[in-house]
Design an enzyme around this catalytic site. Structure first.
Site, PDB file in Angstrom:
ATOM      1  N   GLN A  11       0.857  -1.179   0.000  1.00  0.00           N
ATOM      2  CA  GLN A  11       0.000   0.000   0.000  1.00  0.00           C
ATOM      3  C   GLN A  11       0.894   1.229   0.000  1.00  0.00           C
ATOM      4  O   GLN A  11       1.844   1.328   0.786  1.00  0.00           O
ATOM      5  CB  GLN A  11      -0.903   0.026   1.242  1.00  0.00           C
ATOM      6  CG  GLN A  11      -1.819   1.245   1.283  1.00  0.00           C
ATOM      7  CD  GLN A  11      -2.829   1.149   2.400  1.00  0.00           C
ATOM      8  OE1 GLN A  11      -3.180   0.055   2.833  1.00  0.00           O
ATOM      9  NE2 GLN A  11      -3.301   2.293   2.866  1.00  0.00           N
ATOM     10  N   PRO A 191       5.242   7.805   0.584  1.00  0.00           N
ATOM     11  CA  PRO A 191       5.502   6.858  -0.511  1.00  0.00           C
ATOM     12  C   PRO A 191       6.857   6.179  -0.372  1.00  0.00           C
ATOM     13  O   PRO A 191       7.787   6.709   0.241  1.00  0.00           O
ATOM     14  CB  PRO A 191       5.439   7.755  -1.759  1.00  0.00           C
ATOM     15  CG  PRO A 191       4.645   8.941  -1.352  1.00  0.00           C
ATOM     16  CD  PRO A 191       4.973   9.160   0.095  1.00  0.00           C
ATOM     17  N   ASN A 192       6.949   5.003  -0.956  1.00  0.00           N
ATOM     18  CA  ASN A 192       8.208   4.252  -1.045  1.00  0.00           C
ATOM     19  C   ASN A 192       8.801   3.895   0.316  1.00  0.00           C
ATOM     20  O   ASN A 192      10.004   3.697   0.451  1.00  0.00           O
ATOM     21  CB  ASN A 192       9.240   5.028  -1.877  1.00  0.00           C
ATOM     22  CG  ASN A 192       8.728   5.361  -3.262  1.00  0.00           C
ATOM     23  OD1 ASN A 192       8.168   4.501  -3.944  1.00  0.00           O
ATOM     24  ND2 ASN A 192       8.885   6.615  -3.668  1.00  0.00           N
ATOM     25  N   ARG A 193       7.945   3.825   1.310  1.00  0.00           N
ATOM     26  CA  ARG A 193       8.367   3.466   2.666  1.00  0.00           C
ATOM     27  C   ARG A 193       9.332   4.468   3.285  1.00  0.00           C
ATOM     28  O   ARG A 193       9.962   4.174   4.298  1.00  0.00           O
ATOM     29  CB  ARG A 193       8.983   2.052   2.706  1.00  0.00           C
ATOM     30  CG  ARG A 193       7.994   0.931   2.367  1.00  0.00           C
ATOM     31  CD  ARG A 193       6.839   0.933   3.373  1.00  0.00           C
ATOM     32  NE  ARG A 193       5.942  -0.201   3.206  1.00  0.00           N
ATOM     33  CZ  ARG A 193       4.818  -0.155   2.511  1.00  0.00           C
ATOM     34  NH1 ARG A 193       4.467   0.955   1.886  1.00  0.00           N
ATOM     35  NH2 ARG A 193       4.050  -1.220   2.425  1.00  0.00           N
ATOM     36  N   LEU A 194       9.445   5.662   2.706  1.00  0.00           N
ATOM     37  CA  LEU A 194      10.262   6.717   3.317  1.00  0.00           C
ATOM     38  C   LEU A 194       9.374   7.549   4.244  1.00  0.00           C
ATOM     39  O   LEU A 194       9.135   8.743   4.036  1.00  0.00           O
ATOM     40  CB  LEU A 194      10.907   7.592   2.233  1.00  0.00           C
ATOM     41  CG  LEU A 194      11.967   6.898   1.382  1.00  0.00           C
ATOM     42  CD1 LEU A 194      12.522   7.862   0.332  1.00  0.00           C
ATOM     43  CD2 LEU A 194      13.106   6.383   2.256  1.00  0.00           C
TER      44      LEU A 194
END
Length: 215
Positions: A11, A191-194
């Site tokens: 997600q 976003p992008n797990r950052l």
């Protein structure tokens, strides 16, 4: 046995951000803003929080309770003093709270020491509760074994008859606690797990030290 593989579940979190400006905020004020957002956005059970305590073997235990207030003194919840959590707090006052608001892609972690509220404060809140909730607290021996659902319902009916025309006194076994925070961490999905993570640690002079953490 379970046969579903969750590795592919993904997600993307894109609803918000925490800029470095937030590091200048008082974390309790920031928490109030986030709680207001949760109510405004009609998040399910916005005051629900995971309370974690530790037993005599240093084994952690977690359960969901409801936040009833918070201020400089701490985050307030109510429960049975002889429940598992009440016994654990008596042995080790260290505790942690976790709030998760998935509709906002936000999480807050709070850590600190737990202590009982005054009897007067517990009395005041108890008398503000609906009468059936008062009766539930009066008859429940929380965390203890009960023979059946029927036995609980029988206890409730007996209590309703006992207090039909008079107020329910706050039982000695029930009351409030507050967790006085010395660590608060705000998490905003990105976003992008950052993800954004901002932490606030209480210093000996009672000031808050703020830092940005790697996700």
């Amino acid at each position: 046995m379970p046969n579903r593989d969750y590795h592919a579940h993904r997600q993307s979190y894109e609803m918000g951000a925490l800029s470095d400006e937030f590091l200048q905020h008082n974390p309790l004020i920031l928490f109030q803003q986030w709680m207001d957002d949760a109510f405004e956005k009609k998040v399910d059970e916005p005051t629900a929080m995971t309370l974690s305590t530790v037993d005599q073997l240093n084994r952690p235990h977690s359960r969901i309770v409801l936040l009833k207030a918070f201020n400089e003194q701490g985050f307030v919840f109510y429960t049975h003093y002889a429940s598992d959590k009440g016994v654990q707090v008596g042995l080790n006052p260290s505790g942690a709270l976790t709030f998760f608001w998935p509709q906002l892609e936000r999480q807050v972690r709070v850590e600190g020491l737990i202590d009982k509220m005054t009897s007067e404060a517990s009395d005041s809140y108890f008398q503000s509760r609906p009468k059936d909730s008062q009766l539930g607290a009066y008859i429940s021996q929380q965390s203890q074994t009960v023979a059946s659902r029927e036995e609980l319902e029988q206890r409730m009916e007996q209590a309703k008859n006992q207090f039909k025309d008079k107020p329910v006194p706050r039982p000695d076994h029930w009351g409030g606690y507050y967790l006085k925070p010395d660590y608060i961490e705000f998490w905003q999905g990105r976003p992008n797990r950052l993800h954004d993570r901002l932490s606030f640690s209480k210093q000996p002079n009672q000031a808050w030290l703020s830092r940005r953490l790697c996700p």
